[in-house]
Design an enzyme around this catalytic site. Structure first.
Site, PDB file in Angstrom:
ATOM      1  N   GLU A  83       0.853  -1.201   0.000  1.00  9.43           N
ATOM      2  CA  GLU A  83       0.000   0.000   0.000  1.00  9.43           C
ATOM      3  C   GLU A  83       0.883   1.243   0.000  1.00  9.43           C
ATOM      4  O   GLU A  83       1.803   1.353   0.813  1.00  9.43           O
ATOM      5  CB  GLU A  83      -0.909  -0.041   1.243  1.00  9.43           C
ATOM      6  CG  GLU A  83      -1.601   1.268   1.589  1.00  9.43           C
ATOM      7  CD  GLU A  83      -2.472   1.844   0.467  1.00  9.43           C
ATOM      8  OE1 GLU A  83      -3.266   1.105  -0.119  1.00  9.43           O
ATOM      9  OE2 GLU A  83      -2.346   3.066   0.209  1.00  9.43           O
ATOM     10  N   HIS A 100     -22.350   3.412   2.403  1.00 10.16           N
ATOM     11  CA  HIS A 100     -23.453   2.457   2.584  1.00 10.16           C
ATOM     12  C   HIS A 100     -22.883   1.064   2.345  1.00 10.16           C
ATOM     13  O   HIS A 100     -22.063   0.878   1.438  1.00 10.16           O
ATOM     14  CB  HIS A 100     -24.516   2.607   1.498  1.00 10.16           C
ATOM     15  CG  HIS A 100     -25.195   3.918   1.404  1.00 10.16           C
ATOM     16  ND1 HIS A 100     -26.565   4.037   1.514  1.00 10.16           N
ATOM     17  CD2 HIS A 100     -24.728   5.167   1.157  1.00 10.16           C
ATOM     18  CE1 HIS A 100     -26.909   5.297   1.328  1.00 10.16           C
ATOM     19  NE2 HIS A 100     -25.809   6.002   1.106  1.00 10.16           N
ATOM     20  N   TYR A 102     -26.988  10.645   5.496  1.00  9.60           N
ATOM     21  CA  TYR A 102     -27.224   9.501   6.390  1.00  9.60           C
ATOM     22  C   TYR A 102     -26.313   9.559   7.612  1.00  9.60           C
ATOM     23  O   TYR A 102     -25.331  10.304   7.627  1.00  9.60           O
ATOM     24  CB  TYR A 102     -27.038   8.175   5.647  1.00  9.60           C
ATOM     25  CG  TYR A 102     -25.731   8.005   4.902  1.00  9.60           C
ATOM     26  CD1 TYR A 102     -24.620   7.427   5.508  1.00  9.60           C
ATOM     27  CD2 TYR A 102     -25.612   8.396   3.565  1.00  9.60           C
ATOM     28  CE1 TYR A 102     -23.431   7.248   4.815  1.00  9.60           C
ATOM     29  CE2 TYR A 102     -24.419   8.224   2.865  1.00  9.60           C
ATOM     30  CZ  TYR A 102     -23.333   7.650   3.502  1.00  9.60           C
ATOM     31  OH  TYR A 102     -22.160   7.482   2.814  1.00  9.60           O
ATOM     32  N   CYS A 125     -18.790  -1.738  -2.712  1.00  7.50           N
ATOM     33  CA  CYS A 125     -19.474  -3.043  -2.621  1.00  7.50           C
ATOM     34  C   CYS A 125     -19.069  -3.925  -3.804  1.00  7.50           C
ATOM     35  O   CYS A 125     -18.829  -5.125  -3.650  1.00  7.50           O
ATOM     36  CB  CYS A 125     -20.986  -2.845  -2.578  1.00  7.50           C
ATOM     37  SG  CYS A 125     -21.543  -2.079  -1.033  1.00  7.50           S
TER      38      CYS A 125
HETATM   39  P1  FAD Z   1      -9.609   2.393  -3.483  1.00  9.48           P
HETATM   40  O1  FAD Z   1     -10.523   2.465  -2.314  1.00  9.48           O
HETATM   41  O2  FAD Z   1      -9.377   3.617  -4.287  1.00  9.48           O
HETATM   42  O3  FAD Z   1      -8.225   1.845  -2.939  1.00  9.48           O
HETATM   43  C1  FAD Z   1      -7.064   1.820  -3.729  1.00  9.48           C
HETATM   44  C2  FAD Z   1      -5.857   1.717  -2.791  1.00  9.48           C
HETATM   45  O4  FAD Z   1      -4.698   1.521  -3.594  1.00  9.48           O
HETATM   46  C3  FAD Z   1      -5.630   2.980  -1.986  1.00  9.48           C
HETATM   47  O5  FAD Z   1      -5.424   2.642  -0.627  1.00  9.48           O
HETATM   48  C4  FAD Z   1      -4.388   3.605  -2.630  1.00  9.48           C
HETATM   49  O6  FAD Z   1      -3.605   4.349  -1.715  1.00  9.48           O
HETATM   50  C5  FAD Z   1      -3.671   2.363  -3.132  1.00  9.48           C
HETATM   51  N1  FAD Z   1      -2.778   2.618  -4.289  1.00  9.48           N
HETATM   52  C6  FAD Z   1      -3.043   3.344  -5.405  1.00  9.48           C
HETATM   53  N2  FAD Z   1      -2.004   3.355  -6.248  1.00  9.48           N
HETATM   54  C7  FAD Z   1      -1.015   2.619  -5.640  1.00  9.48           C
HETATM   55  C8  FAD Z   1       0.295   2.258  -6.011  1.00  9.48           C
HETATM   56  N3  FAD Z   1       0.852   2.671  -7.171  1.00  9.48           N
HETATM   57  N4  FAD Z   1       1.038   1.480  -5.163  1.00  9.48           N
HETATM   58  C9  FAD Z   1       0.496   1.042  -3.981  1.00  9.48           C
HETATM   59  N5  FAD Z   1      -0.756   1.372  -3.576  1.00  9.48           N
HETATM   60  C10 FAD Z   1      -1.513   2.133  -4.397  1.00  9.48           C
HETATM   61  N6  FAD Z   1     -18.960   2.929  -2.601  1.00  9.48           N
HETATM   62  C11 FAD Z   1     -19.868   2.214  -1.872  1.00  9.48           C
HETATM   63  O7  FAD Z   1     -19.897   0.967  -1.958  1.00  9.48           O
HETATM   64  N7  FAD Z   1     -20.768   2.859  -1.066  1.00  9.48           N
HETATM   65  C12 FAD Z   1     -20.787   4.225  -0.938  1.00  9.48           C
HETATM   66  O8  FAD Z   1     -21.599   4.769  -0.190  1.00  9.48           O
HETATM   67  C13 FAD Z   1     -19.836   5.009  -1.700  1.00  9.48           C
HETATM   68  N8  FAD Z   1     -19.795   6.382  -1.640  1.00  9.48           N
HETATM   69  C14 FAD Z   1     -18.860   7.083  -2.387  1.00  9.48           C
HETATM   70  C15 FAD Z   1     -18.838   8.492  -2.362  1.00  9.48           C
HETATM   71  C16 FAD Z   1     -17.909   9.214  -3.134  1.00  9.48           C
HETATM   72  C17 FAD Z   1     -17.936  10.720  -3.148  1.00  9.48           C
HETATM   73  C18 FAD Z   1     -16.949   8.512  -3.912  1.00  9.48           C
HETATM   74  C19 FAD Z   1     -15.922   9.266  -4.737  1.00  9.48           C
HETATM   75  C20 FAD Z   1     -16.965   7.121  -3.950  1.00  9.48           C
HETATM   76  C21 FAD Z   1     -17.930   6.391  -3.198  1.00  9.48           C
HETATM   77  N9  FAD Z   1     -17.991   4.995  -3.243  1.00  9.48           N
HETATM   78  C22 FAD Z   1     -18.920   4.284  -2.524  1.00  9.48           C
HETATM   79  C23 FAD Z   1     -17.094   4.269  -4.149  1.00  9.48           C
HETATM   80  C24 FAD Z   1     -15.925   3.701  -3.428  1.00  9.48           C
HETATM   81  O9  FAD Z   1     -15.273   4.695  -2.681  1.00  9.48           O
HETATM   82  C25 FAD Z   1     -14.931   3.083  -4.411  1.00  9.48           C
HETATM   83  O10 FAD Z   1     -15.603   2.361  -5.393  1.00  9.48           O
HETATM   84  C26 FAD Z   1     -14.022   2.152  -3.615  1.00  9.48           C
HETATM   85  O11 FAD Z   1     -13.223   2.889  -2.718  1.00  9.48           O
HETATM   86  C27 FAD Z   1     -13.146   1.314  -4.538  1.00  9.48           C
HETATM   87  O12 FAD Z   1     -12.330   0.481  -3.748  1.00  9.48           O
HETATM   88  P2  FAD Z   1     -10.935  -0.024  -4.296  1.00  9.48           P
HETATM   89  O13 FAD Z   1     -10.363  -0.857  -3.191  1.00  9.48           O
HETATM   90  O14 FAD Z   1     -11.114  -0.613  -5.643  1.00  9.48           O
HETATM   91  O15 FAD Z   1     -10.077   1.286  -4.522  1.00  9.48           O
END
Ligand code: FAD
Length: 379
Positions: free
Chosen positions: A34, A47, A215, A308
């Protein structure tokens, strides 16, 4: 010589953390890399639908989340100006009975901390920004910005919308700025006490081109949260987000119901985030590299299902690797895409359209889904 790991997960966000726990519980050797030096309690809510609470049940985290989160009885949609109810989607006990688990809203940082704690100690490595990645045929070389490197049998790209794994597979391409921003604010419960309004557990206020979703993020209802979608022609700021203000928001929500105005007046700080997405990708894996979550299907957040979907991906990828064993990872990756792409792409497109639950509709296709109850499609 570089350290060798079996499964390297890049990114310990909500999707990567879920993949780590599920794979470790299934007996796989996993290490997570990370970029962040540590995680803080980021100011945002989330949510979690019954579709994903059933996955948290597998991980042994369902009860802790149930205890931590708020349990709305309904998702209300209301006309932003008149306050008229556009839909009343039953959740609460109805969700438990009909969809097989609760529907909660919770602080994202609290949920994430719980997830990180469920990964085996010593297997999450912070401060490791992946800079370069080479699939050498027999293994994958990962090089980090701090000058260290590891090799891995397979790499799971859970590194979000700017994914390095996606870039390695498909080339450099910026995500698409959607033309909308999201304002986010956490409001202390006591700040609401000076208003006579009824602040509902889960409500989305809508007008034609903008909305505000509101919420609670705790079961105690001592923290309330809003996130908006507001048109903004271009993201002409530096950084992941910028500060906003009550003045800016009151102007954006002029004419909105007084409860919305009062909410804005209850804030102590407000941030503003660009909403970005991508068109569905032509592939989710190649060779020893595979992606999940926002790395392969980012979306506007308007169904509250982005994380999700990342967690569902993690659970399906684990199931497929269990089915084939690590040595036949290629079959597992193909199975994974076959069993995930249709659903993730459908959610991505409904989310981007921002129509979900605006009027009375049946969300069973989202919330009733039980990933472990699905037969695996193999062709
Ligand atoms: P991320 O959560 O983006 O995690 C990626 C990780 O990879 C991060 O920790 C980052 O630091 C790390 N990373 C990136 N590049 C590198 C690299 N080169 N080397 C090492 N580490 C790296 N979703 C829901 O289900 N419910 C909700 O209510 C909801 N509300 C939202 C509201 C907003 C305003 C936004 C913008 C999004 C919302 N989402 C919600 C969507 C949700 O936040 C994302 O879909 C979710 O975080 C995706 O998860 P992920 O693990 O794929 O990516």
């Amino acid at each position: 010589m570089e350290k060798t790991v079996k499964i390297a997960i890049v990114g310990a966000g909500l999707g990567g953390a879920a993949a780590a726990t599920l794979l470790q519980q299934a007996g796989f050797e996993v290490e997570v890399f990370e970029q962040a030096p540590e995680f803080s309690r980021l100011g945002a809510g989330i949510h979690v639908g019954p579709n994903v609470m059933k996955i948290f049940r597998r991980m042994g985290l369902e009860k802790a989340l149930d205890d931590m989160g708020s349990h709305p009885d309904f998702w209300f949609s209301r006309d932003g100006e008149t306050g008229d109810y556009l839909s009343r989607i039953p959740l609460g006990e109805f969700a438990k009975k009909e969809y097989g688990a609760s529907y909660i809203t919770v602080h994202r940082g609290d949920m994430h901390a719980l997830q990180i704690d469920s990964i085996k100690p010593g297997t999450v490595h912070f401060g490791k920004r992946l800079q370069n990645l080479v699939d050498r045929g027999d293994d994958v070389l990962l090089e980090f910005a701090d000058g260290t490197s590891v090799t891995a049998d397979i790499v799971i790209g859970a590194d979000g919308i700017h994914s390095k794994i996606r870039e390695t597979l498909l080339g450099v391409e910026d995500p698409i700025y959607s033309g909308w921003v999201a304002h986010r604010a956490l409001i202390r419960g006591e700040n609401l006490a000076r208003f006579a309004d009824e602040f509902e557990d889960c409500v989305k206020w809508w007008t034609d081109d903008r909305h505000m979703m509101v919420y609670y993020t705790t079961g105690k209802r001592d923290e309330y949260y809003f996130v908006t979608g507001v048109p903004h022609p271009a993201w002409d700021f530096q950084g992941a987000y910028v500060d906003s203000s009550q003045e800016e928001m009151l102007a954006a929500f002029e004419g909105y119901h007084s409860t919305v105005q009062n909410l804005i007046k209850s804030t102590e700080s407000i941030t503003k985030w660009p909403l970005r997405n991508r068109n569905p990708l032509p592939l989710w894996s190649r060779g020893r590299l595979v992606m999940l979550g926002d790395a392969c299907h980012p979306m506007k957040p308007h169904m509250a299902q982005g994380a999700c979907m990342a967690i569902e991906d993690a659970a399906m990828l684990t199931r497929c690797l269990q089915e084939t064993g690590l040595s036949d990872f290629r079959t597992a990756f193909d199975l994974y895409e076959l069993n995930r792409k249709e659903r993730a792409t459908r959610v991505q497109s409904v989310s981007n359209a921002n129509t979900f639950l605006r009027t009375q509709e049946d969300p069973a296709w989202v919330y009733g889904y039980d990933l472990y109850g699905q037969d695996l499609k193999s062709s």
